[in-house]
Design an enzyme around this catalytic site. Structure first.
Site, mmCIF file in Angstrom:
data_model
loop_
_atom_site.group_PDB
_atom_site.id
_atom_site.type_symbol
_atom_site.label_atom_id
_atom_site.label_comp_id
_atom_site.label_asym_id
_atom_site.label_seq_id
_atom_site.Cartn_x
_atom_site.Cartn_y
_atom_site.Cartn_z
ATOM 1 N N LYS A 181 17.876 -69.543 -18.461
ATOM 2 C CA LYS A 181 16.638 -69.071 -17.815
ATOM 3 C C LYS A 181 16.880 -68.789 -16.345
ATOM 4 O O LYS A 181 16.491 -67.753 -15.816
ATOM 5 C CB LYS A 181 15.547 -70.144 -17.972
ATOM 6 C CG LYS A 181 14.336 -69.920 -17.098
ATOM 7 C CD LYS A 181 13.271 -70.986 -17.298
ATOM 8 C CE LYS A 181 13.414 -72.231 -16.480
ATOM 9 N NZ LYS A 181 13.080 -72.120 -15.048
ATOM 10 N N LEU A 229 12.490 -71.486 3.727
ATOM 11 C CA LEU A 229 13.911 -71.108 3.859
ATOM 12 C C LEU A 229 14.107 -69.615 3.591
ATOM 13 O O LEU A 229 14.912 -68.949 4.235
ATOM 14 C CB LEU A 229 14.776 -71.925 2.894
ATOM 15 C CG LEU A 229 14.729 -73.437 3.077
ATOM 16 C CD1 LEU A 229 15.422 -74.139 1.915
ATOM 17 C CD2 LEU A 229 15.396 -73.838 4.398
ATOM 18 N N ARG A 281 7.784 -71.579 -21.728
ATOM 19 C CA ARG A 281 8.267 -70.905 -20.510
ATOM 20 C C ARG A 281 9.786 -70.894 -20.457
ATOM 21 O O ARG A 281 10.391 -69.979 -19.896
ATOM 22 C CB ARG A 281 7.774 -71.677 -19.272
ATOM 23 C CG ARG A 281 6.436 -71.278 -18.752
ATOM 24 C CD ARG A 281 6.174 -72.009 -17.453
ATOM 25 N NE ARG A 281 7.331 -71.881 -16.575
ATOM 26 C CZ ARG A 281 7.791 -72.835 -15.768
ATOM 27 N NH1 ARG A 281 7.198 -73.990 -15.696
ATOM 28 N NH2 ARG A 281 8.842 -72.620 -15.017
ATOM 29 N N ARG A 292 6.853 -69.124 -10.020
ATOM 30 C CA ARG A 292 7.560 -69.370 -8.765
ATOM 31 C C ARG A 292 8.705 -68.369 -8.558
ATOM 32 O O ARG A 292 8.954 -67.913 -7.454
ATOM 33 C CB ARG A 292 8.085 -70.813 -8.804
ATOM 34 C CG ARG A 292 9.188 -71.158 -7.856
ATOM 35 C CD ARG A 292 8.688 -71.723 -6.556
ATOM 36 N NE ARG A 292 9.787 -71.950 -5.622
ATOM 37 C CZ ARG A 292 9.630 -72.233 -4.349
ATOM 38 N NH1 ARG A 292 8.421 -72.331 -3.838
ATOM 39 N NH2 ARG A 292 10.652 -72.427 -3.562
HETATM 40 N N1 EPU Z 1 12.712 -76.030 -0.608
HETATM 41 C C1 EPU Z 1 12.118 -75.915 0.611
HETATM 42 N N2 EPU Z 1 11.907 -74.663 1.120
HETATM 43 C C2 EPU Z 1 12.247 -73.550 0.449
HETATM 44 C C3 EPU Z 1 12.857 -73.664 -0.805
HETATM 45 C C4 EPU Z 1 13.081 -74.930 -1.315
HETATM 46 O O1 EPU Z 1 11.807 -76.904 1.229
HETATM 47 O O2 EPU Z 1 12.024 -72.455 0.984
HETATM 48 C C5 EPU Z 1 12.957 -77.370 -1.167
HETATM 49 C C6 EPU Z 1 12.231 -77.613 -2.481
HETATM 50 O O3 EPU Z 1 10.889 -77.973 -2.295
HETATM 51 C C7 EPU Z 1 13.073 -78.722 -3.095
HETATM 52 C C8 EPU Z 1 14.468 -78.405 -2.574
HETATM 53 O O4 EPU Z 1 14.305 -77.469 -1.527
HETATM 54 O O5 EPU Z 1 12.663 -79.965 -2.598
HETATM 55 C C9 EPU Z 1 15.405 -77.836 -3.564
HETATM 56 O O6 EPU Z 1 14.762 -76.872 -4.345
HETATM 57 P P1 EPU Z 1 15.465 -75.508 -4.699
HETATM 58 O O7 EPU Z 1 15.012 -74.470 -3.713
HETATM 59 O O8 EPU Z 1 16.911 -75.687 -4.922
HETATM 60 O O9 EPU Z 1 14.781 -75.207 -6.062
HETATM 61 P P2 EPU Z 1 14.548 -73.789 -6.561
HETATM 62 O O10 EPU Z 1 15.633 -72.917 -6.136
HETATM 63 O O11 EPU Z 1 13.151 -73.401 -6.265
HETATM 64 C C10 EPU Z 1 15.875 -73.915 -8.813
HETATM 65 C C11 EPU Z 1 15.496 -73.841 -10.252
HETATM 66 C C12 EPU Z 1 14.760 -75.104 -10.644
HETATM 67 C C13 EPU Z 1 15.661 -76.293 -10.380
HETATM 68 C C14 EPU Z 1 16.105 -76.305 -8.908
HETATM 69 C C15 EPU Z 1 17.079 -77.392 -8.574
HETATM 70 C C16 EPU Z 1 15.181 -71.474 -10.565
HETATM 71 C C17 EPU Z 1 14.232 -70.365 -10.856
HETATM 72 N N3 EPU Z 1 14.639 -72.687 -10.463
HETATM 73 O O12 EPU Z 1 14.632 -74.020 -8.125
HETATM 74 O O13 EPU Z 1 14.483 -75.003 -12.019
HETATM 75 O O14 EPU Z 1 14.967 -77.478 -10.648
HETATM 76 O O15 EPU Z 1 16.713 -75.032 -8.582
HETATM 77 O O16 EPU Z 1 18.198 -77.277 -9.367
HETATM 78 O O17 EPU Z 1 16.369 -71.279 -10.459
HETATM 79 C C18 EPU Z 1 13.339 -75.480 -14.013
HETATM 80 O O18 EPU Z 1 14.125 -74.708 -14.568
HETATM 81 O O19 EPU Z 1 12.555 -76.223 -14.638
HETATM 82 C C19 EPU Z 1 13.329 -75.545 -12.544
HETATM 83 C C20 EPU Z 1 12.341 -76.074 -11.851
#
Ligand code: EPU
Length: 427
Positions: free
Chosen positions: A22, A127, A402, A92
């Site tokens: 995904k 970010l 999802r 998201r």
């Molecule tokens: N964060 C910030 N600011 C930002 C972006 C992220 O503070 O602008 C914080 C988040 O709140 C979190 C941390 O950074 O506390 C790390 O989050 P990250 O940005 O790595 O998560 P993501 O990129 O939004 C992806 C996956 C998630 C997975 C995480 C961690 C996708 C679409 N989503 O999310 O997947 O949990 O990396 O590995 O790639 C899922 O599949 O169920 C899922 C939530």
């Protein structure tokens, strides 16, 4: 509302094939925007989040030709740079469309991405915005909507103060078409990032270091498009492996890459789950005489550490292990709320604070009426229901659809007693 009804206590057996990841699909679909040429994406998971991403592509004017597990996208004639708020608000990962639109057209308007319950107060996009600004974009925010413009994007040095998977991918995709060199530091190193960069390089981008914490991008004027094969979903792989261990079943998990869940397999060695691994399969063995597993705590961590997306299934597994295990969720603020439901099912859980719980096992679990709060907690509740005595009802299963393709049908083929009341999301 659709729901699952699961009669617990049955062992599973047979083979389950892992679908495409995904979290790779949700990046390669928007990456199609970077080029006017046609991209063909294979091993596409047939899940709700992918449907939404393809809807967004169509809404922008892209051509989408979909077969069951592949899609061809042509973004030659895009007719707007405004992300449809109704669609973008639903998930998201709509944030992944912003960088490619900005890189190719110099402007993009979008609402704050919605659709997520796991981050406190809505997940931040700071970010992403900082990264776009660093590349020379101007950002205006009004009523939770953003207008971003850049006459020209120019390479810059950007340090991620928090390691972010989608943040890394977004700024990477944006800087591919910027002028000059971009250096990104403290990047995420998930396998999905490396395959995205490899694909962009095949199409003419100049990216080095993807898969390490420093990524260097030399901007190019344009990039082409071609074929992309989505890698196996490592979270599905891990979820099925945990499901086999929790139900004490022998399962062959095929079309997967066990290297991507090394941390889970190392823990399996410590707690007594026997398995055999090959290049593209993982076989989990059942334990003779229902031998108990040993407890083992985890602390979620960026790749290659223990993935937050496997924390909830693993917590369910620990309810069946002998001893206490501390589960420490470090990535998200609201990803332990589902343990309330494990408590209702009979688990012995001590909630220490919003980030830590202690599980004392082994305990019997009993079927209950539950609601799936999010995708990963949803699969965890299915695992809990499979080991519970009696009948469990799980509603809000849209959250599970999802990210897990046709999960009930696939589990029925393994012998699970699981019924869907209502229709699959896309039927
Ligand atoms: N964060 C910030 N600011 C930002 C972006 C992220 O503070 O602008 C914080 C988040 O709140 C979190 C941390 O950074 O506390 C790390 O989050 P990250 O940005 O790595 O998560 P993501 O990129 O939004 C992806 C996956 C998630 C997975 C995480 C961690 C996708 C679409 N989503 O999310 O997947 O949990 O990396 O590995 O790639 C899922 O599949 O169920 C899922 C939530």
């Amino acid at each position: 509302m659709s729901k699952f009804i699961i009669q617990g206590g049955k062992k599973l057996s047979g083979e389950i094939q892992v679908r495409g990841a995904k979290n790779a699909a949700l990046k390669i679909i928007p990456a199609a925007i970077l080029s006017k040429e046609a991209i063909t994406i294979n091993n596409l998971p047939n899940i709700e989040d992918v449907d939404k991403a393809l809807e967004l592509i169509k809404d922008l004017g892209g051509e989408v030709i979909r077969d069951k597990n592949s899609v061809k996208i042509v973004m030659g004639k895009i007719n707007k740079t405004q992300l449809n708020p109704e669609l973008a608000n639903k998930f998201r990962a709509s944030i992944m469309f912003v960088g490619p639109l900005l890189a190719r057209f110099g402007e993009v308007n979008f609402p704050h991405p919605g659709g997520c319950v796991i981050g406190a107060g809505g997940r931040s996009i700071d970010l992403f915005l900082e990264g776009f600004k660093c590349l020379g974009a101007e950002i205006k925010e009004e009523n939770n909507s953003y207008k971003i413009k850049a006459k020209k994007l120019v390479g810059c040095n950007y340090f991620f103060t928090t390691i972010s998977v989608t943040g890394t991918e977004a700024i990477l995709m944006t800087s591919v078409l910027a002028e000059g060199t971009t250096v990104l530091k403290n990047c995420a190193v998930e396998p999905e990032i490396k395959v995205l960069a490899d694909y962009l390089n095949e199409q003419g981008a100049k990216i080095t270091g993807a898969g390490t914490s420093t990524i260097i991008i030399e901007g190019v004027k344009s990039i082409g498009a071609g074929n992309f094969e989505i890698i196996p979903d490592r979270i599905e792989t891990g979820s099925f492996a945990i499901m086999a261990a929790a139900t004490n079943s022998e399962l062959l998990i095929s079309k997967c890459n066990p290297d991507h869940i090394e941390v889970l397999l190392s823990i399996f060695n410590k707690i007594g789950v026997k398995f055999e691994r090959g290049k593209d399969y993982l076989k989990i063995f059942s334990r003779e005489g229902n031998q108990l597993l040993k407890s083992h705590g985890i602390k979620t961590h960026e790749y290659p550490g223990f993935p937050t997306d496997l924390q909830s299934p693993y917590t369910v597994l620990m309810t069946q292990a002998a001893g206490s295990s501390l589960i420490h969720e470090t990535i998200y603020d609201r990803r332990l709320l589902y343990v309330d439901m494990l408590l209702q099912m009979g688990a012995d859980v001590i909630m220490c604070d919003p980030h830590r719980v202690v599980i004392n096992g082994p305990t019997r679990l009993y079927g209950k009426k539950l609601t799936s709060p999010d995708l990963r907690a949803g699969i965890a509740l299915i695992i809990a229901a499979l080991i519970a005595e009696g009948k469990t009802e799980i509603d809000n299963i849209y959250q599970i659809d999802r990210g897990y393709e046709n999960i009930d049908e696939r589990l029925r083929l393994l012998g699970a007693d699981i019924k869907r009341i209502g229709t699959l999301f896309n039927n």
